[in-house]
Motif scaffolding. Structure first.
Motif, PDB file in Angstrom:
ATOM      1  N   VAL A 165       0.802  -1.221   0.000  1.00 58.13           N
ATOM      2  CA  VAL A 165       0.000   0.000   0.000  1.00 58.13           C
ATOM      3  C   VAL A 165       0.836   1.271   0.000  1.00 58.13           C
ATOM      4  CG1 VAL A 165      -1.948  -1.115   1.115  1.00 58.13           C
ATOM      5  CG2 VAL A 165      -0.185  -0.075   2.535  1.00 58.13           C
ATOM      6  N   SER A 166       2.135   1.160  -0.224  1.00 55.63           N
ATOM      7  CA  SER A 166       2.999   2.346  -0.210  1.00 55.63           C
ATOM      8  C   SER A 166       3.713   2.497  -1.539  1.00 55.63           C
ATOM      9  CB  SER A 166       4.046   2.230   0.906  1.00 55.63           C
ATOM     10  OG  SER A 166       3.439   2.124   2.171  1.00 55.63           O
ATOM     11  N   ALA A 218       3.868   5.127  -7.240  1.00 55.98           N
ATOM     12  CA  ALA A 218       2.783   6.028  -6.847  1.00 55.98           C
ATOM     13  C   ALA A 218       1.636   5.948  -7.853  1.00 55.98           C
ATOM     14  CB  ALA A 218       3.315   7.456  -6.769  1.00 55.98           C
ATOM     15  N   GLY A 226      -4.224   3.551  -4.523  1.00 55.41           N
ATOM     16  CA  GLY A 226      -4.120   4.623  -3.547  1.00 55.41           C
ATOM     17  C   GLY A 226      -5.358   4.801  -2.697  1.00 55.41           C
ATOM     18  N   TYR A 270      -1.713   7.374   0.132  1.00 55.50           N
ATOM     19  CA  TYR A 270      -1.351   6.001   0.470  1.00 55.50           C
ATOM     20  C   TYR A 270      -1.410   5.782   1.986  1.00 55.50           C
ATOM     21  CZ  TYR A 270       3.089   8.413   1.253  1.00 55.50           C
ATOM     22  OH  TYR A 270       4.046   9.294   1.687  1.00 55.50           O
ATOM     23  N   SER A 279       8.769  -1.276  -0.722  1.00 53.44           N
ATOM     24  CA  SER A 279       7.585  -0.942  -1.505  1.00 53.44           C
ATOM     25  C   SER A 279       7.431  -1.866  -2.698  1.00 53.44           C
ATOM     26  CB  SER A 279       7.638   0.506  -1.978  1.00 53.44           C
ATOM     27  OG  SER A 279       7.629   1.387  -0.886  1.00 53.44           O
TER      28      SER A 279
END
Length: 505
Positions: free
Chosen positions: A306-307, A326, A330, A366, A322
């Protein structure tokens, strides 16, 4: 159990029997080895108290990450639940990963994650069934320990069935070891019968469980965990689709039992941030998945899921930390907007900006709730923070919900205000209407448990998921709408082919 119960376990493989209904699980390995694998058989292994204890460790371990496969936290609570709700927005698709299909309601019976849910739950059930079938023939130093182990296995098996029910509805009820021929002949069981089985199993387990455990055994199922889970199950069964109103009073009784134990058996954390630190594992949550970092295959995969990929200048950077870039998966703007000004939970739960690999600020929404700054990992599956399956705040808010529904709104307000005041928010008025309290409580549950896989199941049991998700899709100009048929996942295609089960609508 966080420190000692899982720490020194080694690999023990293929001790449990998998029928055709669990066909894809035959190669799984679990952490129960006491002698070389090629010397272990079901007949020779389950013969001593120590071996039953080790096998029970394997039942708990079935919830834990197995490298890139994830664990119950990733599969049941992140992907199947949190990502399904309007707390997440899948913006782009990364290869063949399933978060996008789940978030956009494009999943099918062939979606890999659907298969994983089925397999993971039945893996745990199979392990528990084997223990329960053999435990009476094993000599124990005292009967109390036997009953404790039996109760833990019964609880965990019932819990796994509850997760199957919430995700698939009717599923085959297998409560003993079976042959492949027997397995394929077991039909899906109706929901009312499954609820009866699950609740009776956990009810029966309470007497054999302990209220507390010593440091060596922290993390085992307690009486409070059984009561809390029964509160959740009964409250779920009182809502959609079973709508069994007789369950409400039972939920209230079990939830109140937990609350009566505050200060002795359960603890209300002084701050929200305290709930999500590995140093506080097994301190505040009632039932949690045990995670240990350090390359022992017992860490969590969830924070990496989730990052975004942080640059080295970002305080949350970790070289192994990670999975996605990005803007792939999100936090939704809808969730961000739901926070009230000054809510202390927001900074603990999510961020909207990070330092990218080029050293420049980047903007994405996030979750950070389970990510520890400064953690040193061996790989991205190695995060140390335990995942709460059910925590005390959930008990408090479920109890408040029941109180309000029975007309005791003033008493319910006092319960909800404990949560708000810890979050730095002003209390609700004691004179609030029942209807307005329902609205406030539903919002509070969304915020309090954001990122924990609670909200989607709330939406379903309240039977408002159709309206909430369709409105969210319309607001984002997504070209889909859902119906109540989308509350359940499709039965995995492999199980349809092997056992001939009817498919969900």
């Amino acid at each position: 159990m966080k420190i000692s119960y899982f720490k020194n376990i080694k690999t023990f493989g293929k001790i449990a029997f998998f029928g055709a209904v669990l066909s894809a699980m035959t190669g799984c390995e679990k952490d129960l080895m006491l002698e070389p694998e090629n010397n272990i058989t079901q007949t020779s292994f389950y013969t001593t108290e120590l071996q039953i204890s080790q096998a029970l460790t394997g039942v708990y371990s079935a919830m834990v990450n197995a490298s890139s496969r994830g664990g119950f936290d990733v599969n049941f609570y992140l992907l199947a639940s949190e990502v399904r709700s309007n707390n997440f927005t899948a913006l782009t698709q990364n290869g063949n990963r399933d978060y996008y299909a789940i978030n956009r309601f494009q999943d099918t019976s062939s979606t890999e994650e659907v298969e994983v849910l089925w397999e993971d739950a039945y893996e745990l059930i199979t392990y528990a069934n084997t223990i329960l079938a053999r435990i009476d023939a094993v000599p124990f130093a005292d009967n109390a320990t036997r009953e404790q182990y039996r109760s833990e296995a019964r609880f965990l098996r019932a819990y796994a069935y509850f997760e199957l029910m919430r995700n698939f509805g009717k599923v085959p009820l297998i409560d003993k070891p079976v042959s492949p021929e027997e397995a394929v002949s077991i039909p899906r069981t109706d929901l009312a019968t499954l609820y009866d089985f699950v609740t009776s199993e956990i009810e029966a387990s309470v007497a054999g469980l302990k209220n507390t455990y010593d440091a060596k055994n922290k993390g085992r199922i307690t009486k409070s965990a059984a009561h809390a889970m029964l509160g959740r199950i009964y409250l779920t069964g009182s809502g959609y689709p079973l709508n069994n109103s007789s369950y409400v009073a039972k939920a209230k009784d079990h939830l109140f039992t937990v609350i009566q134990g505050e200060g002795q058996y359960v603890t209300f954390a002084p701050t929200y941030a305290d709930l999500f630190k590995s140093a506080n594992d097994n301190k505040y949550h009632i039932f949690e998945i045990q995670h240990i970092s350090g390359g022992v295959s017992q860490g969590s995969y969830l924070p990496s899921y989730v990052s975004p990929t942080f640059g080295t200048a970002d305080p949350l950077y970790n070289a192994q930390g990670s999975l996605y870039s990005a803007n792939e998966l999100g936090v939704s703007q809808s969730l961000i907007n739901a926070y009230e000004p000054g809510d202390l939970r927001k900074a603990v739960t999510l961020k909207t900006q990070f330092i990218a690999q080029n050293g420049q600020p980047d903007f994405a929404n996030y979750f950070i709730k389970f990510r520890e700054a400064g953690a040193v990992l061996t790989n991205r599956y190695d995060w140390p923070v335990n995942f709460p399956i059910i925590r005390y705040e959930d008990v408090i808010l479920m109890y408040a919900e029941v109180l309000n529904n029975e007309g005791n709104t003033g008493t319910a307000v006092a319960q909800l205000n404990r949560i708000r005041q810890r979050a730095g928010l002003s209390p609700l008025s004691a004179s609030i209407s029942s209807s307005d309290f329902t609205t406030a409580l539903r919002k509070e549950r969304r915020i309090e448990f954001a990122g924990e896989g609670v909200y989607w199941h709330d939406l379903v049991r309240w039977n408002i998921a159709v309206s909430v998700i369709n409105q969210a899709a319309a607001d984002l100009n997504y070209n889909y709408t859902i119906t109540t048929n989308d509350y359940l996942y499709q039965i995995p295609l492999s199980q349809i082919q092997v056992a001939g089960y009817e498919q969900n609508p």
